[in-house]
Design an enzyme around this catalytic site. Structure first.
Site: not given
Ligand code: NAD
Length: 473
Positions: A168, A219-220, A223-224, A241, A275, A373
């Protein structure tokens, strides 16, 4: 405006319901993608489950061939893909090009990874061997900052390990990934790779789906945590990640002129939406004034604007929510009277999510812009006195993704690196990742690793088979 379809079971499909995708440079709609829910997810997961039966039995060579064909499809269409990526993500063309070629390169390199059997015991009494078996159907969830790279770094190891995947993309940046889906449709066996789009709501449906065996998420951190909770119902395997608040530490022997530009890009590449961007830059007091001036002077030469225009160095923030968050952090710095070397004067009324390059001059350690962040084009420069003090300040974070040390004395750099609580530390460079080297966060920056054999192992279970040689049967 183009409609982009989903890849399910080898076919490009839509469900007649659409999500609009904006160009962050001008807030115009540039494409539509299917707004999927439970029905489409069920179909994609069923296709991945069917495909897994045969795919898990394929040889390493067969998988390698498919992954190399994916790499070739991306590379062969790089020109179209990087332009589309800039349109939906906002990053300047040169950085979009790097991402597309980087994704193709990652796929080609990781296609060669193999997890060989390990002999645990081989003597007169017993032969014991550990083999790695694929976990099954993987759910991949990716963010909007590097949408193509993140998609490929989930799809490729899944396939190489013998898994199938339902991926996704972020609802903000699904277009280039769906165009790649179209390009690889006939390259990957039907059902092995499925790409479906939807709102954030689709994420938890994936995490909780009973027929998905593993989640790989970027992602964030917020959410993780939800993913970890959602995946706990049936103890799915997870790789996370997450966010970071990486510290760069500049020692007094660093050459001010040589490091200024590198430090700038370590924070401002992709408008700071990385990130592993340097989100806090600690400079020794002896060179603080000279180096902060050199960074600010360099910043004034960099153009903020539409990524499709020649000469743009920093594009817009990718989406409105993040734009508003970055403006809020800047406003907080203004309200608290922190000093700005550049920026701090954004009028939010114009079109496009642009934030001027913003550099803060030694705000306090508990300022929000230091402690949180920022994920945007804002760089706090911070003055330090002693090595012990700066290590403590760098480690004073819930995050532990990466960091950097800048010094001519690389032994000293390594000594400092060994005391930092992060998954990666660079000495005299930044953001360097290798397809063969594990990448993952400590503390709340992640769980598990991607890249290299460590990353590949996360798509497998160990299975131990022992043969008793002196058995009485
Ligand atoms: P996000 O967590 O908002 O969204 C990431 C993904 O998760 C999207 O596809 C979103 O639709 C989905 N999502 C949202 N809520 C969800 C839920 N409850 N359950 C499952 N999936 C859900 O993150 P973002 O705003 O898209 O990205 C920015 C963040 O990602 C920053 O904190 C950044 O540091 C982090 N990031 C980390 C890395 C790494 O490798 N460590 C790389 C890139 C970005």
């Amino acid at each position: 405006m183009t409609d982009y379809k989903n890849l399910i079971d080898g076919e490009m499909v839509d469900n007649g319901e659409w999500l609009e995708v904006l160009n962050p440079a001008n807030e115009q709609v540039v494409g539509r993608v299917p707004a999927c829910g439970k029905d489409e997810l069920d179909r994609a997961v069923a296709a991945a489950r069917r495909a897994f039966k045969d795919w898990k039995k394929t040889s390493a060579e067969e998988r390698q061939k498919v992954v190399q064909d994916i790499a070739a499809a991306i590379k062969g269409n790089a020109d179209e893909l990087f332009r589309l990526l800039t349109t939906e993500q906002g990053k300047p063309h040169a950085q979009a090009q790097q991402e597309i070629y980087g994704a193709a390169g990652l796929a080609a390199a990781q296609s060669t990874l193999t997890l060989d059997d390990v002999i645990n015991q081989d003597d007169d009494t017993r032969l014991s061997r550990t083999r790695r078996v694929p976990v099954g159907v993987v759910g991949g969830i990716v963010p909007w900052n590097f949408p193509v790279m993140m998609a490929i770094q989930k799809i490729v190891p899944a396939l190489v390990a013998g898994c199938t995947i339902v991926l996704k993309p972020s609802p903000f940046t699904p277009l280039t990934t769906l165009r790649i889906a179209e390009l690889i449709k006939d390259v990957v066996p039907a059902g092995t790779v499925n790409i479906i789009t939807g709102e954030d709501l689709l994420g938890p449906m994936i995490t909780e789906h009973p027929d998905i065996d593993k989640i790989t998420f970027t992602g964030s951190t917020a959410t993780g945590k939800k993913i970890m909770e959602g995946a706990s119902g049936d103890l799915k395997r997870i790789t996370l990640e997450l966010g970071g608040n990486d510290a760069s530490i500049v020692l007094p022997d660093a050459d001010v002129e040589k490091v200024a530009e590198q430090l700038f890009w370590s924070s401002f590449s992709n408008a700071g939406q990385v990130c592993i961007a340097a989100k806090r830059v600690y400079i020794h007091k002896d060179i603080y004034d000279d180096l902060s001036k050199a960074i600010a002077d360099y910043a004034k030469t960099v153009v903020v604007g539409d990524g499709s225009q020649q000469g743009t160095g920093v594009g817009p923030i990718q989406n409105k929510k993040q734009y508003e968050r970055v403006l809020e952090l800047i406003q907080d710095a203004k309200d608290n009277g922190y000093k700005f070397l550049t920026g701090g004067d954004k009028d939010p009324s114009g079109t496009g999510y642009y934030v001027p390059i913003t550099i803060l001059d030694n705000p306090p350690e508990d300022a929000r812009i230091v402690a949180e962040e920022q994920f945007g084009p804002v760089m706090p420069l911070l003055k330090f006195d002693s090595i012990d003090e700066v290590i403590e300040r760098a480690n004073n974070s819930e995050y532990g993704l990466a960091g950097a040390v800048w010094t001519k004395d690389t032994d000293k750099g390594v000594e400092i690196a060994e005391q930092l609580e992060t998954g990666t530390v660079w000495i005299n460079e930044f953001m360097q990742l290798s397809p063969f080297t594990p990448f993952g966060g400590h503390k709340q920056s992640g769980f598990g690793a991607e890249y290299g054999l460590d990353g590949l192992k996360e798509f497998t279970y160990p299975q131990v088979i022992t043969v008793k040689r002196d058995a009485a049967v």
